[in-house]
Every structure is written in structure tokens, then in C-alpha cells.
Scaffold this motif. Structure first.
Motif, PDB file in Angstrom:
ATOM      1  N   PHE A 165       0.852  -1.181   0.000  1.00 49.33           N
ATOM      2  CA  PHE A 165       0.000   0.000   0.000  1.00 49.33           C
ATOM      3  C   PHE A 165       0.887   1.228   0.000  1.00 49.33           C
ATOM      4  O   PHE A 165       1.731   1.401   0.866  1.00 49.33           O
ATOM      5  N   THR A 206      -7.659  -6.681   6.582  1.00 45.24           N
ATOM      6  CA  THR A 206      -8.937  -6.123   6.155  1.00 45.24           C
ATOM      7  C   THR A 206      -9.765  -7.230   5.517  1.00 45.24           C
ATOM      8  O   THR A 206      -9.250  -8.272   5.108  1.00 45.24           O
ATOM      9  N   LYS A 214      -5.791  -6.587   2.833  1.00 46.20           N
ATOM     10  CA  LYS A 214      -4.480  -6.105   3.242  1.00 46.20           C
ATOM     11  C   LYS A 214      -4.149  -6.592   4.650  1.00 46.20           C
ATOM     12  O   LYS A 214      -5.008  -6.637   5.523  1.00 46.20           O
ATOM     13  N   VAL A 216      -2.557  -5.694   8.121  1.00 46.39           N
ATOM     14  CA  VAL A 216      -2.381  -4.440   8.851  1.00 46.39           C
ATOM     15  C   VAL A 216      -1.652  -4.746  10.155  1.00 46.39           C
ATOM     16  O   VAL A 216      -2.177  -5.452  11.019  1.00 46.39           O
ATOM     17  N   GLU A 356      -6.955   0.450   8.409  1.00 41.44           N
ATOM     18  CA  GLU A 356      -5.603   0.830   7.961  1.00 41.44           C
ATOM     19  C   GLU A 356      -4.960   1.875   8.860  1.00 41.44           C
ATOM     20  O   GLU A 356      -3.749   2.091   8.814  1.00 41.44           O
ATOM     21  N   CYS A 418      -0.023   2.680  10.699  1.00 44.13           N
ATOM     22  CA  CYS A 418       0.035   1.218  10.658  1.00 44.13           C
ATOM     23  C   CYS A 418       0.848   0.798   9.440  1.00 44.13           C
ATOM     24  O   CYS A 418       1.002   1.564   8.477  1.00 44.13           O
ATOM     25  N   LEU A 420       1.132  -1.660   6.286  1.00 45.56           N
ATOM     26  CA  LEU A 420       0.251  -2.423   5.418  1.00 45.56           C
ATOM     27  C   LEU A 420       1.046  -3.389   4.548  1.00 45.56           C
ATOM     28  O   LEU A 420       2.043  -3.001   3.924  1.00 45.56           O
ATOM     29  N   ARG A 432      -3.459   8.201   4.961  1.00 43.64           N
ATOM     30  CA  ARG A 432      -4.027   7.095   4.186  1.00 43.64           C
ATOM     31  C   ARG A 432      -5.376   7.523   3.598  1.00 43.64           C
ATOM     32  O   ARG A 432      -6.214   8.093   4.302  1.00 43.64           O
ATOM     33  N   THR A 434      -9.098   6.781   2.424  1.00 43.51           N
ATOM     34  CA  THR A 434     -10.078   5.870   2.999  1.00 43.51           C
ATOM     35  C   THR A 434     -11.033   5.273   1.969  1.00 43.51           C
ATOM     36  O   THR A 434     -11.650   4.239   2.225  1.00 43.51           O
TER      37      THR A 434
END
Length: 981
Positions: A165, A206, A214, A216, A356, A418, A420, A432, A434
Motif C-alpha cells: 500500500f 482487512t 491487506k 495491517v 488501515e 500502521c 500495510l 491514508r 479511505t
């Protein structure tokens, strides 16, 4: 500070207070551990892990368990190693669990003792048992097998290409442009590093429903400010009781756990099944344990139902101080106001965030005045203010900050970061995106929804790039592109490799994709068309597909019925993924029982209409509920209306079937020539059921509702629509009356071996007359105490196998449903449900399940053998209606006082459709008719409806003006219903 340090401080201050409560809600006293006990168990687990795990540098340990009394000590024991914990759901499909364990590179997994067998069966190739030294704590340690240690290069079963990411605002490697785009940070101190020993707290993933799933990884520095600020906002103290409402794989569970454990408060844990039972859950939360803080999704709140919310959750004397709703759009205030008692003092909050940037980003307290009767009902609820350390921005498509108007939310912060997927270092201050869009008005944010590259298909929303990523990872695909053609069909364009096969590619896609993401069609192309910017030209792809459709229409002209049968079998095999060189399809094969589902049925339907070159009305319903023979008939009537080839003895189907399946036609009736006799499909129980209204329901005597060779026909209905209600199968049913003189004389016709199958009605009548020589008398053989009033009618099930005893199933106002031995009167099992039972039970098509409605608003699906809950379906109000089962499709239809009728697939545990009946509660039982294929529903508002059982659409309705308490009844000519006059 780190999470475990905050908990240790609370444990020192409150060693004797209850840290965790576990209530299984089965009448036993709840279990609890004090803070001292939790700390002691955690220390023991930590010492074991430090001894057996290589915890140098970054260490992540999986936790394969259900929430229970030991959960806090297990999590703390991992954190104190120090290591990050990674929850793994035992109920998730093994391929998905394996993918995420390997993607996360988990070397160690702690498995709950009673889940060891399940874990080993699902993941035997990847993990080996390490030690049993901590089994008394309830866990066993598994380690990655030596052959699976190099995960970065190994292919995973669930092949999804997950690119790292990208952090927003990174213009050059090693540089971060800050959100205001005026400063540049380049020092090492400007980065968060995931490889440091004590950085990470937990690892999640996720869901993947809005894009590519993803991994996290969440640092302590990211989540601790979240918890500390929310504790302050909610004013959490040691006197509070918080409920663990979220699953462990959903990051709000971290907030729930640690808001309690860092404050000296108690965390309440209940089994997942109880969360599906509103009455039992509300009693546990607000009657037994007096929960004061509830963080939940709006869906969980709605599941309680309006009555329970008003009477318990938001009542005048509720224990609940704080209700924080997040994870979904906030309910409309008018609804919330209708739930909240005017003297209720519960503070209600709106939470917003993304995994995320775990966990919550904003919080808004609903002002008390909005709940007053004179306050305007259209008051919009904003997302609220950013939480501690969190930065929230709204940007337009060009990346500019939006101060007034619409744009996408970006979330970040100096340490609210975080990691990713494969990220190791991330610049501080990273923001990030959304995918969520809002309106900014007077410095407040109002949620609008998602506006990215998603489509909604078969009621599921997903990103079409997800399909493309999966397809590109298949070995037979060189390159590909996806289009949502006319917002109706999902088309995958493939540039193939030499060994490409469409059927095999479909099978691979079905392995790695949810059903709603499998393409409708694969189109092979020689090259991907590009725009001038070097991107795939979607408009050109749509033109290619249109030309493809036109070509297929020209080539699909059918010449006769024989070709139709051949092409129909070809499409059947293609859609179901069967080998094309396999034998012919049996004429009595039913699509849903041959590996099909509703989505594949839609594809089969579309392929047939393409073959026919025109619309075929009613075709989908026939596909879903009838054998392929009837599908063929239906199409034949449309394409060749002047030919009746199917019912003539020399027709094409007869020629095909003789060669392929050993079956033939005899006049108008279809008979099986197989010497195997009665065959029972695997997993199906042959039985006869007698239930409410003397409804007689035999099932599973053959694989597809066709009568066996030794069937004696009763009545004159043509077997082209076989009906067990018009036949008796010799040797199946047996009288359960005492005395040898009456043995097999009632409801039984013994098989006369090698006699003519075509017994006349007169012969049968004569046999019945001669066998009825005994005098009948009524007497009480046994009785069973249900403890309270019985409003439900009993269900009688008589299995075909004589060694299996017959059973009666009946529920009562005592909340219990009993299974009673018909011969002996002994209770086989008793199951207590969430409230009183007035609904009469019905049996599933397979015979393995009992379906019954309950006053708690749930439809319970119980195992007929032991009463264990297979599934519960939640309606919005009391269920007094009795269910009815479609004997062909197996769907269950049932009404509710929420004014809806539901079609349920109890095997896939999904609601196929629900229909609002517009005219009051559905109290009576629906009535299912075979011809015409209608579902009749009566309401207390006086409305009488005919509904399409497949699609859930109204066919006609009639208003009778009086409450309809009785169930409809029908035959081939009439349907009737009684009303209160």
C-alpha cells in the motif's frame, strides 16, 4: 507506554477486582478471573513463549481461538514476550486462514485445546505441534513446518497479488511531503519502523470486501492514544462493565478489551451463538451483568429489535451509560429517538475509522437535545472531531484540501501509522486514503458513502480490480482486463497462454473468488486495446464484447429438438464445471443438487436465452426448482411450439437417455429400469413427515423427486411433475400402533415382489379395505410434560429405516422444544430457545434439520438428531408463523410479525429474499403450491398475496379487510383462506 504496561498498572491498583467475566448463558453461574489471576496466567504463558519461540527482533504469534475466560491472559502473555498477537478465526475458510498466516509470515500459532483437531485438519501441511507444556492453560503451540519457512517465494492456495500500500504524499524515495506540502523530512527519526522489537501490538487483515485484502500491523504508538482518549471521553472507571461485542479479527475488539483492562473495569465475554439471540444477549448484558459501556455496530444494535431496545437497552432504568456506534453508517436520528425512552440517560456516540489506521479516527457525542420531541428530525449526524494524535483531511480529486464541499477523507498522524502488507518503514505523518467521501459544511464532516471502483453485484459490493488481480495470477493467463458491461454482466477479457482452457480457468477462479465476484463470461482476445495514455481502453473492450455477442447470436440458430438437448447438456456441464466428455446428463438431474447455486443458475439462464436468441419467460424458476427434463420441455415449447417430441415414445430424449443412462420412456410415464432400486442421496434421510394441517410430506426416496420402480401410483396426476402426495412407496411407512394384528395395516402397503407395477386404483383400494379389519380405539399411550401451554402443532417424522425410531417435535411457552420418541414417549432431547414457541416445527428436505420460529424474533434451525443449533436467522419481530419447505429446492419460507416473509437457504445459511407484505404481521403459515408455483401469504392486516417463490416478487394481492389468522390452503384449482368476521 505499551498496552501490557497499562494493564499491569491497572492490575497493581485493582488486583482483586474482576477483570474478565465469561457467561455461556446456559443457566450456570458465570466464570470470572481477577486482575491478579489474569496477570499470573499471562506471566506463565510469557515464560513459556520466551523459552520456545525465537523472539529476537520482530515477533508475531497467531492466536487460533474463540473468545473465552482465558482471552485476556492469552493476549497479555503474547504481548509481554514482547510479541504482537494475530487473531485467527477458527470459522474462517481454511484457504483464507492459510493465506493470511503465510502472508503475515507467522512462525508460531497458539491453538485453543479444543480446536487442535480442527486446526491440524485444516493446516496440517504448514504447521507442526511444538509442545504440550502449556495445555493446562488451554493452549498448544504450533510452529511453521521447516518446509514452509520461506514464505515470501512460495505460492499460496489463495492467489491474490497484494502490492504494498503506497503512502500518500510520497514523491521521492526517502522523502515525505507533509500534508500541507511545505516541509520535507529526511532523517531516520522521521520514520516508523516495524522491524523494531517492541513496536507492534497486533496484526489483523482487512476483509477485502472493498478491494484487495491487506495485512495491517498496528504499533502500540498507534492504538494507545486511541484507547486513552476514548477512555477519557467515555469516563471509564473501575466500576464499569464493558462488553466484548466485536470479533477478535475486527480491530474495535482491541478498543473494547483494553479500555476495560487498563481501567480496572470488567470485560464481559459471551459465546458467539448468544450474540445471535437478542433475548438471551440482552438478558446477559443488562439484567445479569449490568453492562455500562457498549461499543457496537448499528447492525448489532438493530438485531435486538425495537421492543428489546426500548425495554432494556435504552430504557429509563438501563445500566448502560455509554452507547458508541461505529463501523457502519450511523442510524437516522428519528429511529434512534423512537428507541430511546424520554427519561433514558445513556450517552450516545458516533465513531468513524478505518482498519488501515487502527482503530477509530473521529468521535461525536449526540447532543441530548436532539432526542426531544420538538427537535427537527432531519438533523444530520457529523463524524465528529479527530481523536488524540489523529489528523483528518478532506481532499478533492486533484489532491487539494476541501474546506467546504465534497471530497475523500484521508486519515493519519505523526504516530497514528500502521504498516500495510510488506511495509517495513513508513514516514511519520503519512496520510491514508479511505475511499470514503464526505461533505464538509461549517467545518463538520458528513458521511456520503464510497465512490471508488466498486460495483454492486448479486447484492454484494466489491472492487472489480480484485477479480483482475486474481485472474492475472493464474498460470494460464498472460494478461487480462475486466469490464462491467452495461452494468449487467461482469466480463473477463483474457490474453491467453498456450495451455489456456476456459473451463479450467473458470474452475480456478471459483476456487479463489467469492461467488459474486466470478465473471459471467470469459472472452479470449489477441491483444489488450490501449488508450493514448497507455491505459486499457474500456470502451474498446465493450465494443469487442458487443461484436462477440452478435457473432454468438448468428451461430446459435437451433435446427431441431435433438440439437437443443445436446446444446442444453453442453451448457449444463460448462456452467457446473463438469467434464465435457462425461456421460450424458440424467433427465431428472436438478441444477441446485448437481453443484449449482443461485448465481450459477443466473449464468445458465443467460446462456440458454443467448442460445434461444430470445427471452424465455419463467425459465429461471424452472431451472431452480425442476429437473433438466423440465428445463428442456420449457424451452422446447417456446422454440418449437408445434412439436411434442418429448412425450412421444420415439423422441430425441428417449434416444439420448437409452444410450447414456439406462432409462427410457413408457408412454406418458417415465420409469427407471435400473436394478439398483431405491437409492438414497448421500447425507439425505428418507422419511415421511406429518405436520400442521395434516400436511403429508415424504422426501428423499430418490435423488430428484422421481418415484422408484416399485412405486404404486395413486391418483391421475401425470408424473411429469412427480408429487409424493399422490403416491405411496411400499415398504417405507410402517404403523407404530401396538399389536401384530395392526402391523403394517395403517399408512402401509407391503410390496408384492415382482408384481405388476401398474396396480390399478381399484386394486389398491381393495387391499386397503381388506387390511382394515381391526377395530380402532383411542387411548393414552404416553404423555410428556412441556411445563407450559402448547400452542404449536406437533411434527411427526417417520424414517424409512425401521431401525430408526419415529419422533415427534413440539415447542411450548416454556421456551423449550422437545423431540419425543413416538413409540416410547421418551424425550430424546430438549432445547431451550430464547423465548416462547408458538410456531409449529417443520423438517428440512434432507431430514437433518428442524426449523421453528420463536418469540425472540429468530428462526432456529436445529439438528434433528440432537437439537444443537445449526443456524439462527434474525427477523425484526416475533415469529409465530410456521415454516414451509419447498420439496424440490429445499428453501424454507416463513413469516414474521415484522410484516415480512422470508426465503431461507438453511444449508448456505443465507436469506435468499425477503418481501414486505404491506398489510400487517404475518401470523399464519405460508402455503406453497406446485402448480402454479406460488407461495400464498396471509397477513393480520387483511392482505392476501401470491408470491413468486423463486424471486420473492408479488404476483397478485387481494385485500380482504379483516385479519387473516388462518393459514391458506390450496389445490390445483383453488386457494382459500379464512378471516375474522
Amino acid at each position: 507506554m505499551m498496552l501490557q504496561e497499562l494493564v499491569a498498572r491497572a492490575a497493581r491498583l485493582h488486583p482483586d477486582r474482576a477483570a474478565v467475566l465469561f457467561d455461556d448463558c446456559r443457566g450456570k453461574p458465570p466464570a470470572f478471573y481477577t486482575y491478579a489471576t489474569v496477570a499470573e496466567l499471562a506471566v506463565e504463558l510469557t515464560a513459556f513463549l520466551q523459552k520456545h519461540c525465537d523472539h529476537q527482533g520482530k515477533c508475531e504469534i497467531g492466536l487460533y481461538c474463540y473468545p473465552g475466560i482465558n482471552l485476556p491472559s492469552w493476549i497479555l502473555g503474547i504481548l509481554q514476550v514482547p510479541a504482537a498477537y494475530s487473531p485467527i478465526d477458527p470459522d474462517a475458510p481454511p484457504t483464507i486462514s492459510t493465506y493470511f498466516m503465510k502472508k503475515s509470515n507467522l512462525q508460531y500459532i497458539l491453538v485453543e485445546n479444543d480446536k487442535i483437531n480442527k486446526f491440524q485438519m485444516s493446516h496440517t501441511d504448514y504447521f507442526c505441534h511444538n509442545s504440550s507444556a502449556i495445555e493446562h492453560i488451554g493452549l498448544a503451540l504450533f510452529q511453521m513446518s521447516s518446509g514452509n519457512t520461506d514464505l515470501s517465494s512460495e505460492a499460496v492456495n489463495m492467489k491474490i497479488k497484494c502490492e504494498p500500500f503506497e503512502a500518500v504524499d510520497n514523491s521521492l524515495p526517502g522523502y515525505t511531503i507533509c500534508p500541507d506540502q511545505t516541509e520535507v523530512k529526511t532523517s531516520d527519526a522521521g520514520y516508523m519502523d516495524a522491524s523494531q522489537k517492541d513496536t507492534l501490538a497486533y496484526v489483523l487483515h482487512t476483509s477485502g470486501t472493498t478491494g484487495i485484502p491487506k495485512i495491517v500491523r498496528v504499533p502500540h504508538k498507534c492504538i494507545v492514544p486511541n484507547i486513552q482518549h476514548l477512555k477519557s471521553i467515555f469516563e471509564i472507571t473501575q466500576d464499569d462493565v464493558l462488553f466484548l461485542a466485536s470479533p477478535l479479527t475486527f480491530d474495535p475488539s482491541v478498543v473494547e478489551l483494553f479500555m476495560a483492562l487498563t481501567s480496572g473495569a470488567s470485560i464481559l465475554v459471551v459465546p458467539h451463538t448468544i450474540k445471535m439471540m437478542p433475548m438471551e444477549l440482552s438478558a446477559a448484558l443488562f439484567h445479569h451483568h449490568h453492562v455500562t459501556v457498549l461499543q457496537a455496530t448499528p447492525t448489532l444494535l438493530r438485531r435486538f429489535g425495537a421492543h428489546i431496545i426500548k425495554s432494556r437497552v435504552l430504557s429509563a432504568n438501563t445500566s448502560l451509560r455509554v452507547l458508541a456506534l461505529g463501523g457502519e453508517a450511523f442510524p437516522v436520528l428519528s429511529l434512534l429517538r423512537s428507541w430511546k425512552h424520554k427519561e433514558n440517560k445513556t450517552s450516545i456516540f458516533n465513531l468513524y475509522g478505518i482498519t488501515e489506521v487502527s482503530s477509530w479516527a473521529t468521535c461525536y457525542k449526540i447532543p441530548e437535545e436532539v432526542f426531544s420531541a420538538d427537535f427537527r428530525t432531519d438533523f444530520p449526524v457529523p463524524l465528529g472531531s479527530p481523536l488524540l494524535g489523529t489528523k483528518v483531511e478532506v481532499r478533492d480529486a486533484s489532491g487539494s484540501v476541501v474546506l467546504e464541499g465534497e471530497g475523500q477523507i484521508f486519515i493519519g498522524g505523526e504516530e497514528r501509522i500502521c504498516f500495510l502488507d510488506d511495509e517495513i518503514t513508513v514516514p511519520r505523518g503519512t496520510m491514508r486514503e479511505t475511499g470514503d467521501f464526505v461533505r464538509v459544511k461549517n467545518a463538520k464532516l458528513f458521511f456520503l458513502g464510497r465512490k471508488d471502483n466498486q460495483i454492486k453485484r448479486h447484492s454484494k459490493r466489491f472492487n472489480i480490480e480484485y477479480l483482475q488481480q486474481v485472474a492475472e495470477d493464474l498460470c494460464r493467463v498472460e494478461a487480462c482486463a475486466v469490464t462491467w458491461y452495461q452494468q449487467e454482466k461482469l466480463i473477463l477479457f483474457v490474453l491467453p497462454k498456450d495451455d489456456f482452457e476456459e473451463r479450467e480457468t473458470f474452475k480456478e477462479l471459483q476456487k479463489h473468488l467469492p461467488a459474486y465476484a466470478v465473471p459471467d463470461e470469459i472472452v479470449v482476445i489477441e491483444a489488450l486495446p490501449l488508450t493514448s495514455h497507455g491505459k486499457v481502453d474500456i470502451s474498446e473492450l465493450n465494443k469487442i464484447y458487443q461484436n462477440h455477442l452478435n457473432s454468438r447470436r448468428r451461430d446459435s440458430k437451433l435446427t431441431d429438438a435433438e440439437e437443443l438437448w445436446e446444446r442444453l447438456q453442453y451448457l449444463w456441464k460448462s456452467v457446473l464445471g463438469l467434464p465435457r466428455d462425461s456421460t450424458g446428463i440424467s433427465k431428472d438431474a436438478v441444477f441446485l443438487y448437481s453443484g449449482g447455486d443461485s448465481l450459477k443458475a443466473l449464468r445458465f439462464y443467460e446462456e440458454i436465452e443467448m442460445l434461444a436468441g430470445k427471452a424465455v419467460p419463467g425459465l429461471l424458476e424452472v431451472i431452480l426448482s425442476h429437473p433438466i427434463e423440465e428445463v428442456y420441455r420449457h424451452i422446447l415449447k417456446m422454440l418449437f411450439p408445434d412439436k411434442e417430441q418429448l412425450i412421444n415414445s420415439d423422441n430425441v430424449v428417449k434416444r439420448k437417455l437409452r444410450g447414456n443412462s439406462g432409462e427410457e420412456f413408457r408412454g406418458k410415464y417415465i420409469k427407471l429400469t435400473s436394478e439398483r432400486g431405491l437409492e438414497i442421496a448421500s447425507g439425505l434421510i428418507p422419511f415421511v413427515a406429518l405436520n400442521r394441517g395434516n400436511h403429508f410430506f415424504p422426501a428423499n426416496f430418490t435423488e430428484s423427486c422421481m418415484q422408484p420402480k416399485n412405486t404404486l401410483w395413486v391418483g391421475v396426476e401425470s408424473p411429469q411433475q412427480p408429487s409424493f402426495l399422490h403416491s405411496k412407496t411400499p415398504g417405507v411407512m410402517k404403523s407404530h400402533m401396538q399389536g401384530s394384528e395392526l402391523e403394517n395395516r395403517i399408512l402401509t402397503l407391503e410390496n408384492k415382489t415382482n408384481k405388476n407395477d401398474h396396480s390399478s386404483l381399484q386394486q389398491i383400494h381393495a387391499e386397503c379395505s381388506h387390511s382394515s379389519v381391526a377395530e380402532l380405539a383411542l387411548c393414552v399411550r404416553w404423555k410428556s410434560n412441556t411445563r407450559k401451554c402448547v400452542d404449536a402443532s406437533p411434527l411427526v417424522i417417520i424414517p424409512a429405516k425401521e431401525e430408526v425410531s419415529a419422533s415427534i417435535y413440539v415447542g411450548s411457552h416454556s421456551h423449550a422444544i422437545q423431540a419425543i420418541d413416538l413409540d416410547l414417549g421418551e424425550i430424546k432431547w430438549e432445547k431451550t430457545l430464547g423465548d416462547r414457541i408458538e410456531s409449529s416445527a417443520c423438517v428440512s428436505k434432507c431430514g437433518n434439520f428442524i426449523v421453528v420460529g420463536c418469540y425472540d424474533g429468530l428462526v432456529y434451525v436445529l439438528q434433528s438428531s440432537d437439537g444443537e443449533i445449526h443456524w439462527t436467522f434474525v427477523t425484526e419481530d416475533t415469529v409465530k408463523s410456521s415454516a414451509v419447505v419447498d420439496p424440490c429446492s429445499g428453501l424454507v419460507y416463513i413469516g414474521s410479525h415484522d410484516q415480512h416473509v422470508y426465503a431461507l437457504d438453511i444449508y448456505k445459511k443465507v436469506c435468499i429474499w425477503k418481501l414486505h407484505c404491506e398489510g400487517g404481521a404475518v401470523f399464519s403459515s405460508p402455503c406453497l403450491s406446485s402448480f402454479p408455483h406460488h407461495l400464498y401469504v396471509a397477513t393480520l392486516g387483511g392482505l392476501f398475496l401470491a408470491v413468486n417463490p423463486v424471486m420473492g416478487s408479488k404476483i397478485w394481492k387481494s385485500s380482504l379487510g379483516k385479519p387473516l389468522f388462518s393459514s391458506p390452503h390450496c389445490n390445483e384449482n383453488y386457494v382459500c383462506v379464512g378471516c375474522v368476521d
